[in-house]
Enzyme design. Structure first.
Site, PDB file in Angstrom:
ATOM      1  N   GLU A 132      -6.559   3.887   8.067  1.00 28.00           N
ATOM      2  CA  GLU A 132      -6.424   3.311   6.633  1.00 28.00           C
ATOM      3  C   GLU A 132      -7.657   4.241   5.705  1.00 28.00           C
ATOM      4  O   GLU A 132      -7.091   4.818   4.838  1.00 28.00           O
ATOM      5  CB  GLU A 132      -6.625   1.988   6.379  1.00 28.00           C
ATOM      6  CG  GLU A 132      -5.618   1.306   7.028  1.00 28.00           C
ATOM      7  CD  GLU A 132      -4.115   1.345   6.505  1.00 28.00           C
ATOM      8  OE1 GLU A 132      -4.133   1.929   5.174  1.00 28.00           O
ATOM      9  OE2 GLU A 132      -3.297   1.091   6.969  1.00 28.00           O
ATOM     10  N   TYR A 187      -7.996  -2.873  -0.701  1.00 26.58           N
ATOM     11  CA  TYR A 187      -6.742  -2.407  -0.094  1.00 26.58           C
ATOM     12  C   TYR A 187      -7.155  -2.409   1.547  1.00 26.58           C
ATOM     13  O   TYR A 187      -6.244  -2.924   2.297  1.00 26.58           O
ATOM     14  CB  TYR A 187      -6.428  -0.929  -0.760  1.00 26.58           C
ATOM     15  CG  TYR A 187      -5.225  -0.525   0.537  1.00 26.58           C
ATOM     16  CD1 TYR A 187      -4.246  -0.760   0.653  1.00 26.58           C
ATOM     17  CD2 TYR A 187      -6.075   0.475   1.199  1.00 26.58           C
ATOM     18  CE1 TYR A 187      -3.282  -0.455   1.349  1.00 26.58           C
ATOM     19  CE2 TYR A 187      -4.841   0.953   2.309  1.00 26.58           C
ATOM     20  CZ  TYR A 187      -3.791   0.564   2.291  1.00 26.58           C
ATOM     21  OH  TYR A 187      -2.773   0.920   3.250  1.00 26.58           O
ATOM     22  N   ASP A 240      -0.953  -1.219  -2.625  1.00 26.79           N
ATOM     23  CA  ASP A 240      -1.427   0.207  -2.568  1.00 26.79           C
ATOM     24  C   ASP A 240      -0.153   0.793  -3.814  1.00 26.79           C
ATOM     25  O   ASP A 240       0.623   0.050  -4.027  1.00 26.79           O
ATOM     26  CB  ASP A 240      -1.404   1.099  -1.516  1.00 26.79           C
ATOM     27  CG  ASP A 240      -0.028   1.478  -0.984  1.00 26.79           C
ATOM     28  OD1 ASP A 240       0.979   0.620  -1.265  1.00 26.79           O
ATOM     29  OD2 ASP A 240       0.162   2.290  -0.112  1.00 26.79           O
TER      30      ASP A 240
END
Ligand code: SF4
Length: 317
Positions: free
Chosen positions: A51, A134, A152
């Site tokens: 990520e 996020y 996102d």
């Protein structure tokens, strides 16, 4: 119980949402890209690394970097023991290299505070260095299978188009974006999707599938509506795609000539060099010496390079 504002936010009706969900899940089943950190094949730490690397970098570009990185540093403790120079070299051309140092700071915190076990609650994740809403949400959903809306740019665009019929205008995530994402997030039990045969809870599959659709089909400028599993129910398509591609945010500055390009050149030269760059070698990298000096100073300030008294440069040890 749903709040009134949630109900008005989703223009699409309940049956339409259920039907869109079924089609999207079927699409995900056959079209999901086989990325090495998906489908339970890596640790929660591996998910977090993917990520962080994927922020501002396309996932397909991330794969070789992630694979090599995880071979060398498979967990937080291993990364915590690396030198900053090793971390910056391994980050290669992924861009925005401050992310590499923040990831290492996160690894040190996980090692010291949690004995190398990435925490599995949102608040603890959010308190780690470099981890924002996020990434904390993505780890909770993708690594720990918890029901939480992941938001996102791609997800916001798909939800706004398909279920509200309007173009997403970019900018920071608003409370309305959150309410929309939360109101559409499937329950993990009792709605017909939570059978024991399912390996991924519906909320996790939903987050991943919507994000994937935004990355590969419902793209910002050229959405491939003819190939989209949501085409039949999409309110934006039905309305004639009004304002397609409009943005409230400033257009991205082109890369050539920017400080980002100059900073990248300096770091590239240091990655290739055994040892340090002399002042003369550094000066040869970029014609505009004022811009070069500004970039050297900003890299130094970010902890990405070290400057000696004679003007030579090296990666931090
Ligand atoms: S039909 Fe087109 S606009 Fe609607 S979700 Fe699909 S790709 Fe996006």
């Amino acid at each position: 119980m749903a709040r009134e504002s949630d109900v008005t936010l989703v223009k699409a009706s309940g049956p339409l949402v259920s039907s869109a969900r079924r089609r999207l899940f079927a699409w995900w089943q056959t079209e999901a890209r086989d990325l090495p950190w998906r489908f339970g094949r890596t640790s929660p730490w591996g998910v977090l690394v993917s990520e962080v690397m994927s922020q501002q970098t396309q996932m397909s570009r991330v794969v070789p970097y992630w694979t090599a990185w995880m071979e060398v540093w498979p967990d937080a403790a291993a990364l915590a023991g690396a030198t900053p120079a090793e971390v910056i070299v391994a980050w290669g051309r992924l861009g925005y290299p401050r992310r590499a140092l923040r990831l290492q700071a996160c690894a040190r915190a996980v090692t010291e505070q949690y004995q190398d076990h990435l925490p599995d609650d949102y608040e603890s994740l959010l308190a780690l260095p470099g981890i924002g809403d996020y990434t904390a949400s993505a780890v909770m959903s993708f690594a720990y299978n918890r029901r939480i809306a992941v938001i996102d740019t791609n997800i916001r665009r798909v939800l706004s188009r398909a279920f509200q019929g309007v173009e997403s205008l970019g900018g920071a995530t608003s409370p309305a974006d959150r309410r929309l994402a939360n109101s559409l997030l499937p329950q993990d039990r009792g709605d017909g999707f939570g059978s024991e045969l399912e390996t991924q809870p519906p909320s996790v599959k939903w987050n991943q599938a919507v994000m994937e659709l935004g990355a590969t089909v419902c793209t910002a400028k050229n959405p491939l509506c003819e190939d989209c599993p949501l085409a039949e129910t999409c309110l934006f398509l039905a309305a004639g795609r009004p304002g397609l591609g409009e943005k409230h945010t400033r257009p991205r500055q082109s890369f050539t000539g920017t400080n980002r390009q100059v900073r990248g050149k300096i770091l590239d030269a240091l990655r290739r060099q055994e040892g340090s760059l002399t002042r003369a070698q550094a000066e040869a990298l970029w014609e505009d010496q004022i811009q070069l000096d500004l970039c050297i100073a900003s890299l130094d300030e970010d902890g990405l390079i070290e400057m000696a008294a004679d003007g030579s440069l090296s990666l931090p040890r």
